[in-house]
Scaffold this active site. Structure first.
Site, PDB file in Angstrom:
ATOM      1  N   PRO A 100     -19.249 -39.343 -24.552  1.00  0.00           N
ATOM      2  CA  PRO A 100     -18.762 -40.181 -23.458  1.00  0.00           C
ATOM      3  C   PRO A 100     -17.504 -39.659 -22.772  1.00  0.00           C
ATOM      4  CG  PRO A 100     -18.362 -41.218 -25.596  1.00  0.00           C
ATOM      5  CD  PRO A 100     -19.265 -40.061 -25.836  1.00  0.00           C
ATOM      6  N   ASN A 101     -17.528 -39.788 -21.456  1.00  0.00           N
ATOM      7  CA  ASN A 101     -16.410 -39.465 -20.560  1.00  0.00           C
ATOM      8  C   ASN A 101     -16.161 -37.960 -20.391  1.00  0.00           C
ATOM      9  OD1 ASN A 101     -15.682 -42.247 -20.007  1.00  0.00           O
ATOM     10  ND2 ASN A 101     -14.990 -42.313 -22.135  1.00  0.00           N
ATOM     11  N   ARG A 130     -10.323 -36.375 -15.301  1.00  0.00           N
ATOM     12  CA  ARG A 130      -9.911 -37.342 -16.307  1.00  0.00           C
ATOM     13  C   ARG A 130      -8.656 -36.875 -17.058  1.00  0.00           C
ATOM     14  NH1 ARG A 130     -12.742 -37.627 -22.202  1.00  0.00           N
ATOM     15  NH2 ARG A 130     -11.606 -39.458 -22.916  1.00  0.00           N
ATOM     16  N   TYR A 181      -6.545 -33.143 -20.998  1.00  0.00           N
ATOM     17  CA  TYR A 181      -7.808 -32.399 -21.115  1.00  0.00           C
ATOM     18  C   TYR A 181      -7.922 -31.210 -20.158  1.00  0.00           C
ATOM     19  CZ  TYR A 181      -8.984 -36.636 -23.680  1.00  0.00           C
ATOM     20  OH  TYR A 181      -8.973 -37.678 -24.579  1.00  0.00           O
ATOM     21  N   ASN A 219     -19.032 -32.392 -29.330  1.00  0.00           N
ATOM     22  CA  ASN A 219     -17.833 -33.155 -28.991  1.00  0.00           C
ATOM     23  C   ASN A 219     -18.308 -34.573 -28.725  1.00  0.00           C
ATOM     24  OD1 ASN A 219     -15.533 -34.350 -28.058  1.00  0.00           O
ATOM     25  ND2 ASN A 219     -14.986 -32.712 -26.621  1.00  0.00           N
ATOM     26  N   ALA A 241     -14.876 -40.268 -27.990  1.00  0.00           N
ATOM     27  CA  ALA A 241     -14.312 -41.373 -28.779  1.00  0.00           C
ATOM     28  C   ALA A 241     -15.227 -41.801 -29.933  1.00  0.00           C
ATOM     29  CB  ALA A 241     -14.032 -42.559 -27.857  1.00  0.00           C
ATOM     30  N   HIS A 265     -14.480 -41.142 -33.722  1.00  0.00           N
ATOM     31  CA  HIS A 265     -13.565 -41.905 -34.570  1.00  0.00           C
ATOM     32  C   HIS A 265     -14.218 -43.106 -35.252  1.00  0.00           C
ATOM     33  CE1 HIS A 265     -10.848 -39.243 -32.558  1.00  0.00           C
ATOM     34  NE2 HIS A 265     -11.086 -39.787 -31.381  1.00  0.00           N
ATOM     35  N   ASP A 321     -24.381 -40.057 -39.341  1.00  0.00           N
ATOM     36  CA  ASP A 321     -25.636 -40.008 -40.103  1.00  0.00           C
ATOM     37  C   ASP A 321     -26.623 -39.016 -39.478  1.00  0.00           C
ATOM     38  OD1 ASP A 321     -24.647 -41.820 -41.893  1.00  0.00           O
ATOM     39  OD2 ASP A 321     -25.867 -43.516 -41.217  1.00  0.00           O
ATOM     40  N   GLU A 359     -17.689 -29.634 -35.124  1.00  0.00           N
ATOM     41  CA  GLU A 359     -17.049 -30.671 -34.311  1.00  0.00           C
ATOM     42  C   GLU A 359     -16.029 -30.024 -33.378  1.00  0.00           C
ATOM     43  OE1 GLU A 359     -15.497 -33.976 -36.579  1.00  0.00           O
ATOM     44  OE2 GLU A 359     -13.958 -34.363 -35.065  1.00  0.00           O
ATOM     45  N   HIS A 391     -13.110 -30.560 -30.158  1.00  0.00           N
ATOM     46  CA  HIS A 391     -12.262 -31.386 -29.294  1.00  0.00           C
ATOM     47  C   HIS A 391     -11.415 -30.486 -28.426  1.00  0.00           C
ATOM     48  CE1 HIS A 391     -13.401 -34.967 -31.400  1.00  0.00           C
ATOM     49  NE2 HIS A 391     -13.190 -34.331 -32.528  1.00  0.00           N
ATOM     50  N   LEU A 392     -11.242 -30.902 -27.174  1.00  0.00           N
ATOM     51  CA  LEU A 392     -10.335 -30.166 -26.291  1.00  0.00           C
ATOM     52  C   LEU A 392      -8.894 -30.359 -26.735  1.00  0.00           C
ATOM     53  CD1 LEU A 392     -12.629 -31.603 -23.968  1.00  0.00           C
ATOM     54  CD2 LEU A 392     -11.742 -29.501 -23.019  1.00  0.00           C
ATOM     55  N   SER A 393      -8.565 -31.610 -27.071  1.00  0.00           N
ATOM     56  CA  SER A 393      -7.188 -31.924 -27.466  1.00  0.00           C
ATOM     57  C   SER A 393      -7.051 -31.846 -28.980  1.00  0.00           C
ATOM     58  CB  SER A 393      -6.827 -33.332 -26.963  1.00  0.00           C
ATOM     59  OG  SER A 393      -7.653 -34.304 -27.584  1.00  0.00           O
ATOM     60  N   ARG A 424      -2.239 -36.856 -31.667  1.00  0.00           N
ATOM     61  CA  ARG A 424      -2.294 -37.948 -30.685  1.00  0.00           C
ATOM     62  C   ARG A 424      -2.188 -39.313 -31.383  1.00  0.00           C
ATOM     63  NH1 ARG A 424      -7.057 -36.997 -26.660  1.00  0.00           N
ATOM     64  NH2 ARG A 424      -5.937 -38.699 -25.604  1.00  0.00           N
ATOM     65  N   ARG A 440      -6.943 -41.739 -33.413  1.00  0.00           N
ATOM     66  CA  ARG A 440      -7.707 -40.490 -33.199  1.00  0.00           C
ATOM     67  C   ARG A 440      -7.586 -39.533 -34.385  1.00  0.00           C
ATOM     68  NH1 ARG A 440      -8.981 -40.816 -27.586  1.00  0.00           N
ATOM     69  NH2 ARG A 440      -7.301 -41.857 -26.477  1.00  0.00           N
TER      70      ARG A 440
HETATM   71  C1  DQA Z   1     -11.853 -35.755 -27.297  1.00  0.00           C
HETATM   72  C2  DQA Z   1     -10.831 -36.534 -28.139  1.00  0.00           C
HETATM   73  C3  DQA Z   1     -11.273 -37.977 -28.302  1.00  0.00           C
HETATM   74  O1  DQA Z   1     -10.299 -38.698 -29.057  1.00  0.00           O
HETATM   75  C4  DQA Z   1     -11.407 -38.644 -26.938  1.00  0.00           C
HETATM   76  O2  DQA Z   1     -11.880 -39.967 -27.092  1.00  0.00           O
HETATM   77  C5  DQA Z   1     -12.272 -37.871 -26.019  1.00  0.00           C
HETATM   78  C6  DQA Z   1     -12.101 -36.426 -25.952  1.00  0.00           C
HETATM   79  C7  DQA Z   1     -11.380 -34.294 -27.016  1.00  0.00           C
HETATM   80  O3  DQA Z   1     -12.219 -33.478 -26.679  1.00  0.00           O
HETATM   81  O4  DQA Z   1     -10.179 -34.010 -27.103  1.00  0.00           O
HETATM   82  O5  DQA Z   1     -13.060 -38.426 -25.262  1.00  0.00           O
HETATM   83  O6  DQA Z   1     -13.068 -35.673 -28.017  1.00  0.00           O
END
Ligand code: DQA
Length: 140
Positions: free
Chosen positions: A10-11, A18, A23, A73, A76, A79, A86, A97, A99-101, A106, A110
């Protein structure tokens, strides 16, 4: 030829617009272009999937279960989604896994990843480069 599936949650379709302070300014299409270029260089076949819907991500992980690797990725959902955890545990393909950040630097909510314990590893904090670093792992 190794087959790697890249799944974004998502997002992440809003990357570039964003919260650029967190990011960066690169779009998901831009990151995918860089992944495609590296894949070509190292001889991998890459497939991309993005969804804002939890169940669609579960299905995408199941569908990629026969791949040589998955970069995930989950945004959210990382978390708190036991359904995605599963699905990762259910498939044969090793999952990294992404993540950009740097999620551990943070907000406290998270810091927990319910997915990390069932993944091969985790790459976080390098912006779009996180995907490239993880892709390189599958070359070894
Ligand atoms: C994220 C980190 C997550 O906490 C956040 O909800 C995202 C982006 C990252 O790529 O840093 O949507 O997965």
């Amino acid at each position: 030829m190794k087959k790697i599936t890249i799944i974004n949650g998502p997002n992440l379709n809003m990357l570039g617009e964003r919260e650029p302070d967190k990011y960066g300014t690169e779009s998901l299409a831009g990151i995918n272009e860089r992944i495609r270029a590296l894949a070509k260089e190292i001889g991998f076949e890459v497939t991309f999937f993005q969804s804002n819907v939890e169940g669609e991500l579960v299905t995408a992980i199941q569908d990629a279960g026969g791949a040589d690797g998955i970069l995930l990725n989950a945004g959210a959902y990382t978390h708190y989604s036991i359904a995605i955890r599963d699905a990762v545990a259910a498939v044969k393909a090793p999952v990294i896994e992404i993540h950009l950040s740097n999620i551990t630097a943070r907000e406290e909510f998270r810091h927990t990843s319910v997915i990390a314990p069932v993944c091969r590893g985790l790459v976080a904090g390098f912006g779009g480069e996180s995907y490239l670093l993880a892709l390189k792992h599958f070359a070894h």
